[in-house]
Design a protein around this motif. Structure first.
Motif, PDB file in Angstrom:
ATOM      1  N   MET A  85       0.845  -1.203   0.000  1.00  0.00           N
ATOM      2  CA  MET A  85       0.000   0.000   0.000  1.00  0.00           C
ATOM      3  C   MET A  85       0.877   1.249   0.000  1.00  0.00           C
ATOM      4  SD  MET A  85      -2.803   1.194   2.848  1.00  0.00           S
ATOM      5  CE  MET A  85      -3.538   2.812   2.791  1.00  0.00           C
ATOM      6  N   LYS A  86       0.608   2.142  -0.926  1.00  0.00           N
ATOM      7  CA  LYS A  86       1.340   3.394  -0.998  1.00  0.00           C
ATOM      8  C   LYS A  86       0.553   4.508  -0.290  1.00  0.00           C
ATOM      9  CE  LYS A  86       4.898   1.960  -3.312  1.00  0.00           C
ATOM     10  NZ  LYS A  86       6.257   1.973  -2.727  1.00  0.00           N
ATOM     11  N   ILE A  87       1.291   5.394   0.363  1.00  0.00           N
ATOM     12  CA  ILE A  87       0.678   6.438   1.174  1.00  0.00           C
ATOM     13  C   ILE A  87       0.730   7.786   0.455  1.00  0.00           C
ATOM     14  CG2 ILE A  87       0.830   7.716   3.347  1.00  0.00           C
ATOM     15  CD1 ILE A  87      -0.116   4.812   3.611  1.00  0.00           C
ATOM     16  N   LYS A  88      -0.417   8.439   0.439  1.00  0.00           N
ATOM     17  CA  LYS A  88      -0.501   9.844   0.048  1.00  0.00           C
ATOM     18  C   LYS A  88      -0.955  10.594   1.301  1.00  0.00           C
ATOM     19  CE  LYS A  88      -1.613   9.078  -4.827  1.00  0.00           C
ATOM     20  NZ  LYS A  88      -2.566   9.373  -5.935  1.00  0.00           N
ATOM     21  N   ALA A  89      -0.050  11.354   1.877  1.00  0.00           N
ATOM     22  CA  ALA A  89      -0.280  11.917   3.215  1.00  0.00           C
ATOM     23  C   ALA A  89      -0.389  13.431   3.206  1.00  0.00           C
ATOM     24  CB  ALA A  89       0.844  11.496   4.158  1.00  0.00           C
ATOM     25  N   ILE A  90      -1.305  13.914   4.030  1.00  0.00           N
ATOM     26  CA  ILE A  90      -1.378  15.333   4.371  1.00  0.00           C
ATOM     27  C   ILE A  90      -0.703  15.501   5.720  1.00  0.00           C
ATOM     28  CG2 ILE A  90      -2.919  17.234   4.992  1.00  0.00           C
ATOM     29  CD1 ILE A  90      -5.010  15.994   3.117  1.00  0.00           C
ATOM     30  N   ILE A  91       0.166  16.493   5.842  1.00  0.00           N
ATOM     31  CA  ILE A  91       0.821  16.783   7.112  1.00  0.00           C
ATOM     32  C   ILE A  91       0.514  18.219   7.503  1.00  0.00           C
ATOM     33  CG2 ILE A  91       3.005  16.945   8.367  1.00  0.00           C
ATOM     34  CD1 ILE A  91       4.179  14.878   6.499  1.00  0.00           C
ATOM     35  N   THR A  92       0.040  18.402   8.729  1.00  0.00           N
ATOM     36  CA  THR A  92      -0.122  19.750   9.279  1.00  0.00           C
ATOM     37  C   THR A  92       0.950  19.972  10.341  1.00  0.00           C
ATOM     38  OG1 THR A  92      -1.620  19.073  11.062  1.00  0.00           O
ATOM     39  CG2 THR A  92      -2.620  19.636   8.945  1.00  0.00           C
ATOM     40  N   LEU A 137       7.685  14.933   8.579  1.00  0.00           N
ATOM     41  CA  LEU A 137       7.812  15.219   7.148  1.00  0.00           C
ATOM     42  C   LEU A 137       9.098  14.636   6.579  1.00  0.00           C
ATOM     43  CD1 LEU A 137       7.150  16.628   4.483  1.00  0.00           C
ATOM     44  CD2 LEU A 137       8.136  18.730   5.435  1.00  0.00           C
ATOM     45  N   LEU A 138      10.218  14.848   7.254  1.00  0.00           N
ATOM     46  CA  LEU A 138      11.493  14.334   6.758  1.00  0.00           C
ATOM     47  C   LEU A 138      11.463  12.812   6.643  1.00  0.00           C
ATOM     48  CD1 LEU A 138      14.025  16.589   8.714  1.00  0.00           C
ATOM     49  CD2 LEU A 138      13.381  16.756   6.302  1.00  0.00           C
ATOM     50  N   GLU A 139      10.812  12.160   7.593  1.00  0.00           N
ATOM     51  CA  GLU A 139      10.711  10.701   7.548  1.00  0.00           C
ATOM     52  C   GLU A 139       9.866  10.265   6.358  1.00  0.00           C
ATOM     53  OE1 GLU A 139      12.279   7.342   8.688  1.00  0.00           O
ATOM     54  OE2 GLU A 139      12.685   9.249   9.692  1.00  0.00           O
ATOM     55  N   CYS A 140       8.779  10.972   6.111  1.00  0.00           N
ATOM     56  CA  CYS A 140       7.906  10.634   4.975  1.00  0.00           C
ATOM     57  C   CYS A 140       8.632  10.814   3.641  1.00  0.00           C
ATOM     58  CB  CYS A 140       6.663  11.510   4.995  1.00  0.00           C
ATOM     59  SG  CYS A 140       5.470  11.084   6.281  1.00  0.00           S
ATOM     60  N   LEU A 141       9.397  11.877   3.515  1.00  0.00           N
ATOM     61  CA  LEU A 141      10.075  12.143   2.250  1.00  0.00           C
ATOM     62  C   LEU A 141      11.116  11.073   1.923  1.00  0.00           C
ATOM     63  CD1 LEU A 141      10.574  16.019   2.431  1.00  0.00           C
ATOM     64  CD2 LEU A 141       8.795  14.735   1.221  1.00  0.00           C
ATOM     65  N   GLY A 142      11.655  10.429   2.951  1.00  0.00           N
ATOM     66  CA  GLY A 142      12.658   9.411   2.728  1.00  0.00           C
ATOM     67  C   GLY A 142      12.138   7.989   2.720  1.00  0.00           C
ATOM     68  N   HIS A 143      10.823   7.816   2.890  1.00  0.00           N
ATOM     69  CA  HIS A 143      10.261   6.469   3.038  1.00  0.00           C
ATOM     70  C   HIS A 143       9.702   5.970   1.711  1.00  0.00           C
ATOM     71  CE1 HIS A 143       8.023   3.088   4.640  1.00  0.00           C
ATOM     72  NE2 HIS A 143       8.572   3.296   5.816  1.00  0.00           N
ATOM     73  N   PRO A 144      10.047   4.733   1.306  1.00  0.00           N
ATOM     74  CA  PRO A 144       9.584   4.226   0.007  1.00  0.00           C
ATOM     75  C   PRO A 144       8.079   3.997  -0.087  1.00  0.00           C
ATOM     76  CG  PRO A 144      10.708   2.496   1.260  1.00  0.00           C
ATOM     77  CD  PRO A 144      10.942   3.777   1.986  1.00  0.00           C
ATOM     78  N   ASP A 145       7.393   3.821   1.048  1.00  0.00           N
ATOM     79  CA  ASP A 145       5.949   3.591   1.013  1.00  0.00           C
ATOM     80  C   ASP A 145       5.145   4.879   0.902  1.00  0.00           C
ATOM     81  OD1 ASP A 145       6.130   0.837   1.118  1.00  0.00           O
ATOM     82  OD2 ASP A 145       6.028   0.744   3.303  1.00  0.00           O
ATOM     83  N   VAL A 146       5.804   6.013   1.014  1.00  0.00           N
ATOM     84  CA  VAL A 146       5.121   7.311   0.892  1.00  0.00           C
ATOM     85  C   VAL A 146       5.416   7.864  -0.496  1.00  0.00           C
ATOM     86  CG1 VAL A 146       4.847   9.630   1.814  1.00  0.00           C
ATOM     87  CG2 VAL A 146       5.338   7.723   3.368  1.00  0.00           C
ATOM     88  N   GLU A 147       4.389   7.979  -1.311  1.00  0.00           N
ATOM     89  CA  GLU A 147       4.617   8.433  -2.684  1.00  0.00           C
ATOM     90  C   GLU A 147       4.280   9.901  -2.890  1.00  0.00           C
ATOM     91  OE1 GLU A 147       0.485   7.188  -5.018  1.00  0.00           O
ATOM     92  OE2 GLU A 147       2.258   5.939  -5.227  1.00  0.00           O
ATOM     93  N   GLY A 170      -8.348  12.787  -2.232  1.00  0.00           N
ATOM     94  CA  GLY A 170      -7.487  11.760  -2.794  1.00  0.00           C
ATOM     95  C   GLY A 170      -6.343  11.323  -1.906  1.00  0.00           C
ATOM     96  N   TYR A 171      -6.350  11.744  -0.638  1.00  0.00           N
ATOM     97  CA  TYR A 171      -5.285  11.365   0.295  1.00  0.00           C
ATOM     98  C   TYR A 171      -5.794  10.283   1.244  1.00  0.00           C
ATOM     99  CZ  TYR A 171      -2.676  15.305  -1.495  1.00  0.00           C
ATOM    100  OH  TYR A 171      -1.998  16.155  -2.339  1.00  0.00           O
ATOM    101  N   ASN A 172      -4.912   9.346   1.579  1.00  0.00           N
ATOM    102  CA  ASN A 172      -5.339   8.242   2.451  1.00  0.00           C
ATOM    103  C   ASN A 172      -4.730   8.288   3.836  1.00  0.00           C
ATOM    104  OD1 ASN A 172      -2.742   7.476   1.774  1.00  0.00           O
ATOM    105  ND2 ASN A 172      -3.329   5.615   0.682  1.00  0.00           N
ATOM    106  N   ALA A 173      -4.014   9.360   4.158  1.00  0.00           N
ATOM    107  CA  ALA A 173      -3.463   9.519   5.509  1.00  0.00           C
ATOM    108  C   ALA A 173      -3.344  10.993   5.851  1.00  0.00           C
ATOM    109  CB  ALA A 173      -2.097   8.844   5.625  1.00  0.00           C
ATOM    110  N   CYS A 174      -3.525  11.305   7.118  1.00  0.00           N
ATOM    111  CA  CYS A 174      -3.239  12.635   7.635  1.00  0.00           C
ATOM    112  C   CYS A 174      -2.407  12.474   8.896  1.00  0.00           C
ATOM    113  CB  CYS A 174      -4.512  13.417   7.955  1.00  0.00           C
ATOM    114  SG  CYS A 174      -4.171  15.057   8.691  1.00  0.00           S
ATOM    115  N   VAL A 227      -0.009   2.061   6.804  1.00  0.00           N
ATOM    116  CA  VAL A 227       0.203   0.932   5.898  1.00  0.00           C
ATOM    117  C   VAL A 227      -0.338  -0.373   6.487  1.00  0.00           C
ATOM    118  CG1 VAL A 227       1.957  -0.484   4.758  1.00  0.00           C
ATOM    119  CG2 VAL A 227       2.226   1.995   4.821  1.00  0.00           C
ATOM    120  N   LYS A 228      -0.062  -0.608   7.786  1.00  0.00           N
ATOM    121  CA  LYS A 228      -0.323  -1.906   8.394  1.00  0.00           C
ATOM    122  C   LYS A 228      -1.376  -1.894   9.498  1.00  0.00           C
ATOM    123  CE  LYS A 228       4.593  -2.940   7.726  1.00  0.00           C
ATOM    124  NZ  LYS A 228       5.874  -3.323   8.369  1.00  0.00           N
TER     125      LYS A 228
END
Length: 219
Positions: free
Chosen positions: A1-8, A19-29, A66-70, A200-201
């Motif tokens: 499962m790929k993540i499209k995330a909104i971050i506030t 944010l830095l973790e998301c940008l470097g993670h392969p499951d976050v597209e 269209g986002y599946n995570a916040c 993801v899990k």
């Protein structure tokens, strides 16, 4: 499962670490940050919306579909503000954003940064803890996939620019605290990893204390 995330809250210490973790993670597209001011980070995955009024999101509403995570990292300290102002930002603002996102993306995973000592009963003596507890409870009613993160002292990630003023004076405590009281200390890398893994899990618990955050980060 790929993540499209909104971050506030990405211009704050916790949000920037996530944010830095998301940008470097392969499951976050894809990552969308909603900031009141420019965050100063450029990345192929990253899109930024500058928007000052979180109580009026009508102008950007269509861009939030269209986002599946916040990963909701926006918040204020209770120190130096009135009870009314703290509730307005902590509960009212969070729920306003949450209700909009739940309507646009009903299956969204919503991860909320709350805090150690939050009062789930909403009946305790500490006003901030009651407000945080009420916010947690309302979010868990609103989202089927909601996870409340209660970190203690968090170690900043390498490369972070938005560091809380007190952090530089107490950063030396982290290795000692992690050793003698692991239930109160984690890293922002672990928080970010745990949020991604929750999306993801999933996780058996909806309210995550420090030990849960560390465990989920390893999942």
């Amino acid at each position: 499962m790929k993540i499209k995330a909104i971050i506030t809250g990405a211009t704050g210490m916790v949000g920037e670490g996530v944010l830095l973790e998301c940008l470097g993670h392969p499951d976050v597209e894809q990552v969308l940050v909603i900031n009141r001011k420019a965050g100063g980070i450029s990345h192929p995955k990253l899109r930024e919306i500058i928007h000052t009024d979180f109580f009026n999101l009508s102008l950007i509403e269509q861009q939030l579909m269209g986002y599946n995570a916040c990963f909701f990292c926006l918040g204020i300290s209770s120190v130096g503000v009135s009870k009314e102002e703290y509730k307005h930002i902590t509960y009212d603002l969070t729920m306003h954003v949450g209700q909009l996102l739940a309507g646009l993306n009903p299956e969204m995973t919503f991860c909320y940064i709350t805090g150690a000592g939050t009062d789930s009963s909403e009946q305790g003596k500490m006003a901030w803890a009651r407000v945080k507890g009420a916010t947690e409870n309302a979010l868990m009613r609103l989202f089927r996939n909601a996870y409340m993160f209660r970190p203690g002292f968090m170690k900043a990630s390498p490369g972070q620019k938005n560091i809380k003023s007190y952090y530089k004076y107490f950063a030396w405590l982290y290795p000692v605290g992690r050793l003698v009281y692991p239930a109160g200390f984690c890293t922002l890398k672990e928080v970010g990893q745990a949020m991604i893994n929750a999306a993801v899990k999933g996780y058996p618990k909806k309210v995550l204390e420090v030990k849960d955050i560390v465990d989920l980060a390893k999942a």
